[in-house]
Write a protein that holds these residues in place. Structure first.
Motif, PDB file in Angstrom:
ATOM      1  N   ASP A  98       0.846  -1.185   0.000  1.00  0.00           N
ATOM      2  CA  ASP A  98       0.000   0.000   0.000  1.00  0.00           C
ATOM      3  C   ASP A  98       0.888   1.245   0.000  1.00  0.00           C
ATOM      4  OD1 ASP A  98       0.932   0.382   2.559  1.00  0.00           O
ATOM      5  OD2 ASP A  98      -1.024   0.325   3.520  1.00  0.00           O
ATOM      6  N   SER A  99       0.253   2.422   0.111  1.00  0.00           N
ATOM      7  CA  SER A  99       1.030   3.654  -0.024  1.00  0.00           C
ATOM      8  C   SER A  99       2.006   3.858   1.126  1.00  0.00           C
ATOM      9  CB  SER A  99       0.092   4.862  -0.111  1.00  0.00           C
ATOM     10  OG  SER A  99      -0.619   5.012   1.111  1.00  0.00           O
TER      11      SER A  99
ATOM     12  N   TYR B 187      -6.478  -2.396  -0.538  1.00  0.00           N
ATOM     13  CA  TYR B 187      -5.243  -3.017  -0.088  1.00  0.00           C
ATOM     14  C   TYR B 187      -5.569  -3.642   1.266  1.00  0.00           C
ATOM     15  CZ  TYR B 187      -3.031  -0.171  -3.692  1.00  0.00           C
ATOM     16  OH  TYR B 187      -2.688   0.397  -4.893  1.00  0.00           O
TER      17      TYR B 187
ATOM     18  N   GLU C 232      -6.083   0.149   3.098  1.00  0.00           N
ATOM     19  CA  GLU C 232      -6.204   1.353   2.273  1.00  0.00           C
ATOM     20  C   GLU C 232      -7.245   1.114   1.189  1.00  0.00           C
ATOM     21  OE1 GLU C 232      -2.693   2.607  -0.139  1.00  0.00           O
ATOM     22  OE2 GLU C 232      -2.942   4.480   0.981  1.00  0.00           O
TER      23      GLU C 232
ATOM     24  N   ARG D 169      -8.581   8.714  -1.509  1.00  0.00           N
ATOM     25  CA  ARG D 169      -7.757   7.706  -0.863  1.00  0.00           C
ATOM     26  C   ARG D 169      -8.023   7.738   0.643  1.00  0.00           C
ATOM     27  NH1 ARG D 169      -2.531   5.666  -2.075  1.00  0.00           N
ATOM     28  NH2 ARG D 169      -2.380   7.132  -3.811  1.00  0.00           N
ATOM     29  N   SER D 170      -8.320   6.605   1.196  1.00  0.00           N
ATOM     30  CA  SER D 170      -8.476   6.476   2.645  1.00  0.00           C
ATOM     31  C   SER D 170      -7.469   5.442   3.122  1.00  0.00           C
ATOM     32  CB  SER D 170      -9.893   6.014   3.004  1.00  0.00           C
ATOM     33  OG  SER D 170     -10.844   6.980   2.610  1.00  0.00           O
ATOM     34  N   THR D 171      -6.663   5.836   4.075  1.00  0.00           N
ATOM     35  CA  THR D 171      -5.588   4.957   4.537  1.00  0.00           C
ATOM     36  C   THR D 171      -5.671   4.792   6.048  1.00  0.00           C
ATOM     37  OG1 THR D 171      -4.174   5.814   2.775  1.00  0.00           O
ATOM     38  CG2 THR D 171      -3.103   4.558   4.535  1.00  0.00           C
TER      39      THR D 171
ATOM     40  N   THR E  14      -3.941   4.404   9.101  1.00  0.00           N
ATOM     41  CA  THR E  14      -2.538   4.606   9.463  1.00  0.00           C
ATOM     42  C   THR E  14      -2.194   4.047  10.833  1.00  0.00           C
ATOM     43  OG1 THR E  14      -3.025   6.781  10.416  1.00  0.00           O
ATOM     44  CG2 THR E  14      -2.419   6.701   8.070  1.00  0.00           C
TER      45      THR E  14
END
Lengths: 301, 153
Positions: free
Chosen positions: A203-204, A236, A246, A262-264, A266
């Motif tokens: 993922d990012s 992801y 993500e 984009r929702s991540t 964290t």
């Protein structure tokens, strides 16, 4: 039963057995009652809610508990603590609206942070999320009961709209919005309707992930699609737990532009927090009742 | 009603609605017709007040399918006139002459046939589901059987 009936049944069975799968849930394209933008008469009917969404995106975590506004709205001393899972979701969006006339919205944000606290253990399921926008404003939601069977929902503050809107009329919200978000990203697996094979990747944030992908044709203008809208969603997920790490949603509005959200997730961990995090003092009740979900009957709050 | 509730209803009913729509507009367009019908109902007073979302969705899908077929007919006519290509079959798994017979049925006849022979519903139940009279259902079913008999008998 005669021969003709048998043959007709064969034909119908052939049609029914080869029916395609439904597209993913399209409802998040419908803007909630919160009024989006005024619609000047010169605008096209179509609103690209290029944005609509944002609501949910994201907010502030532990800081919340230090926030005086939250504390002041909670009754009594916050001496007790409760066990929760605490998730932080970062949200961002980019948009490239090609419409001639842009409208200002009351949101003007392209990123946000959402904190989600979910009670764990045998107690009644309870979840609170708080979205904090760049200007410092917040939107809180408390859900009692389960995601699919909420018994009560309370909100505080105003959800915001994204920065760029095109058109007028207001009937569209881009998918990954958040106004109707009642769960964290990690637990939100209900939208995973992958239309292709999964593949390994990162993922990012560089975390190992199983990548799922889905595309869908969606629309928002009534019985016939008048403006094509295509959704392209990539999840992801954690290779072991299946949790969503993500989610990226790319929405293409034919002739207008593209929005990428984009929702991540964290951060995600167990925590002990003051029990007043679930206090509904100062909140507006938006739903009360046992919302049974059946195919034939649903109670209306 | 919450979005999650709507989502749950959609996930519960969408597969059968897509099968139903496949019997009317064909398999390729059915998922879109169903999604469109669902989106069209969400947030309406009808949707929030009904105590039978399933029946409401069936009626809306049938309504949207009729509109969809009209648009599809116009599109096919344009493509044929322009000799762009042979339009894709809406019932690719049926023999061509059977698919033609199904196409000759009206949307309502297709709906009644599908509910009768896939879901094994009686005319009375179908009438209730689609909000039409039982007599209408029987009439549509008889006419459909007459048409299908030409190729199936």
């Amino acid at each position: 039963m005669n021969t003709l009936d048998d043959r007709i049944r064969d034909v119908v069975q052939t049609i029914g057995r080869t029916a395609h799968d439904p597209v993913p849930y399209p409802g998040r394209l419908v803007l909630p009652d919160t009024k989006p933008v005024a619609s000047p008469p010169r605008r096209p009917k179509l609103l690209v809610g290029l944005a609509g969404c944002a609501l949910i995106a994201a907010i502030v975590a532990a800081v919340v508990f230090l926030d005086s506004g939250v504390r002041s709205s909670s009754p009594g001393p916050a001496s007790a603590t409760v066990a929760v899972t605490h998730e932080v979701v970062r949200y961002s969006r980019t948009a490239d609206p090609g419409c001639a006339a842009r409208e200002p919205s009351d949101g003007t944000f392209d990123e946000a942070r959402t904190d989600i606290w979910e009670r764990v253990g045998p107690a009644t399921p309870e979840l609170r999320l708080q979205v904090r926008y760049p200007d410092g404003s917040t939107y809180d939601l408390i859900r009692q009961g389960t995601v699919s069977r909420p018994t009560a929902i309370y909100t505080r503050g105003q959800p915001r709209l994204p920065a760029d809107n095109c058109g007028g009329g207001g009937s569209v919200q881009t998918p990954d919005a958040g106004l109707g978000m009642f769960a964290g990203l990690r637990r939100d697996s209900s939208y995973q309707h992958a239309t292709g094979p999964s593949e390994p990747g990162l993922d990012s944030l560089g975390r190992p992930a199983t990548i799922l992908h889905a595309t869908a044709l969606v629309s928002y203008t009534g019985p016939v699609i008048t403006n094509r809208v295509d959704d392209d969603t990539t999840w992801y997920t954690d290779p072991e737990s299946g949790d969503v790490l993500e989610r990226i949603v790319t929405t293409r509005y034919d002739g207008i532009g593209t929005v990428v959200q984009r929702s991540t997730s964290t951060d995600y961990q167990n925590a002990e927090v003051p029990d007043d995090v679930f206090s509904t003092n100062g909140y507006e009740t938006v739903h009360i009742g046992d919302t049974a979900v059946t195919t034939t009957s649903t109670s209306t709050p | 009603m919450s979005e999650r509730t709507d989502d749950a209803i959609y996930r519960a009913v969408a597969p059968e609605l897509v099968r139903f729509a496949s019997g009317i507009v064909g398999q390729a367009d059915a998922p879109d017709v169903v999604a469109d019908a669902f989106v069209g109902l969400l947030g309406t007073e009808l949707w929030t007040r009904t105590d039978n979302h399933r029946a409401l969705l069936y009626r809306r899908v049938l309504l949207d399918a009729k509109t969809w077929l009209r648009a599809a007919d116009r599109r096919r006519a344009r493509e044929r006139r322009a000799a762009i290509r042979e339009p894709a079959s809406d019932f690719p798994d049926l023999e061509p002459h059977v698919a033609d017979a199904v196409r000759r049925l009206s949307p309502q006849q297709r709906a009644v046939v599908f509910l009768t022979y896939w879901d094994d519903l009686t005319p009375a139940v179908i009438a209730d589901l689609l909000d039409v009279s039982e007599g209408t259902v029987r009439k549509q079913l008889n006419r459909a059987r007459v048409e299908l008999r030409k190729v199936l008998a």
